[in-house]
Enzyme design. Structure first.
Site, PDB file in Angstrom:
ATOM      1  N   CYS A 189       0.855  -1.082   0.063  1.00  0.00           N
ATOM      2  CA  CYS A 189       0.030   0.035   0.104  1.00  0.00           C
ATOM      3  C   CYS A 189       0.822   1.130   0.178  1.00  0.00           C
ATOM      4  O   CYS A 189       1.450   1.487   1.082  1.00  0.00           O
ATOM      5  CB  CYS A 189      -0.810  -0.035   1.197  1.00  0.00           C
ATOM      6  N   CYS A 204       0.036   4.088   2.639  1.00  0.00           N
ATOM      7  CA  CYS A 204       0.430   3.361   4.043  1.00  0.00           C
ATOM      8  C   CYS A 204       1.860   4.058   4.231  1.00  0.00           C
ATOM      9  O   CYS A 204       2.363   4.276   5.406  1.00  0.00           O
ATOM     10  CB  CYS A 204       0.237   2.068   3.840  1.00  0.00           C
TER      11      CYS A 204
END
Length: 324
Positions: A79, A82
């Protein structure tokens, strides 16, 4: 609606119901038992940021939340947002010096926890306060907004549940990171903070202009692109009468502007799939300028939610099927 659903209203509502009173009682009992046993003592700064799995969730999160608010960062290695958000949360956890603890949960390795919290897209950030879970925000967000949310979380933890935090050892592992000076401000930090302040004050036009000023100099600035989409959405829904807008859309299904207005209301109210589905169907049933208007609005709403959200991916696929 705050950008990215970054609101502490859930905490306030939580404290108003019976469950919150029970949680406070349990927290007080847990602290009393800890004090009876001689107190928990100071913890090393390194314990303010912890990796948590399903096996340790009860002790590392639920039990710890009777002493200090625990912020949960749901993330994954693949991700990209993230990778932007997690370092900011880790640095702030150290900076708050025992007023919060950050628990990092890898969703790929902990699917059951992901399902338990109803996670549909990452990064997603929750808090657990005195055993009570509540959502904070989803997706990468400007640091100023994250700080504001954490400040409110700490305040609610203290005022509603008596959570004053935990003592942190001076020195030791993690101390150098905690005491490190803050990174120098970026070239657009002042404008981004001004945009956040404008949003908080309900000055959506001012926020839009501030974000556009950033993008004119840095067209790929992630925070500004996200903030602009959110500010424009808030500005559009701010002047709507929801009941009348929904009636207009029901009475005139071929009226593209009426469908766009209800899609905005749905997204602002958290009904993401409804908003996306309405606009996909509007694209399907229109042509020419009307179709392009609906398509562009759908793309704008994708920006509000974030491209990593699975609901966006599904709707992109649905839009492609309609167009091609």
């Amino acid at each position: 609606m705050q950008p990215r659903n970054m609101s502490m209203s859930g905490v306030v509502d939580l404290a108003a119901v019976k469950a919150a009173g029970e949680a406070k009682t349990k927290a007080e009992q847990a602290r009393a038992e800890t004090a009876r046993q001689g107190g928990a003592g100071a913890v090393p700064a390194s314990s303010l940021v912890i990796d948590v799995d399903e096996a340790g969730f009860e002790s590392d999160v639920l039990q710890r939340s009777t002493e200090v608010p625990v912020v949960i960062d749901f993330w994954a290695e693949w991700c990209e947002p993230c990778k932007q958000l997690s370092p900011v949360l880790e640095r702030l956890a150290l900076e708050y010096n025992g007023r919060i603890v950050l628990a990092k949960i890898d969703v790929d390795a902990n699917q059951a926890l992901m399902q338990q919290f109803g996670i549909q897209g990452i990064p997603a950030v929750f808090a657990v306060v005195a055993g009570q879970a509540l959502p904070l925000f989803q997706g990468a967000a400007p640091e100023a907004q994250i700080r504001q949310t954490l400040d409110q979380l700490v305040q609610v933890g203290e005022e509603r549940f008596g959570l004053t935090g935990i003592a942190v050892e001076a020195g030791g592992e993690g101390a150098e990171q905690q005491e490190a000076p803050a990174p120098p401000p970026g070239p657009h930090d002042a404008l981004l903070e001004a945009a956040v302040q404008a949003l908080d004050e309900g000055d959506f036009a001012g926020a839009v202009q501030a974000y556009r000023n950033v993008l004119s100099d840095d067209p790929v600035n992630t925070e500004a692109k996200l903030g602009l989409a959110q500010a424009e959405l808030l500005g559009r829904v701010g002047g709507l009468d929801p009941q009348q807008a929904r009636k207009d859309a029901a009475d005139s299904p071929a009226d593209v502007d009426a469908q766009l207005a209800v899609a905005d209301l749905d997204l602002a109210g958290g009904h993401v799939e409804d908003a996306f589905s309405r606009l996909v169907e509007t694209v399907r049933g229109t042509a020419g300028d009307d179709r392009e208007k609906a398509r562009l609005r759908l793309l704008e709403l994708f920006e509000v939610i974030g491209g990593d959200d699975p609901r966006v991916a599904a709707s992109r696929a649905a839009l492609a099927r309609v167009l091609f």
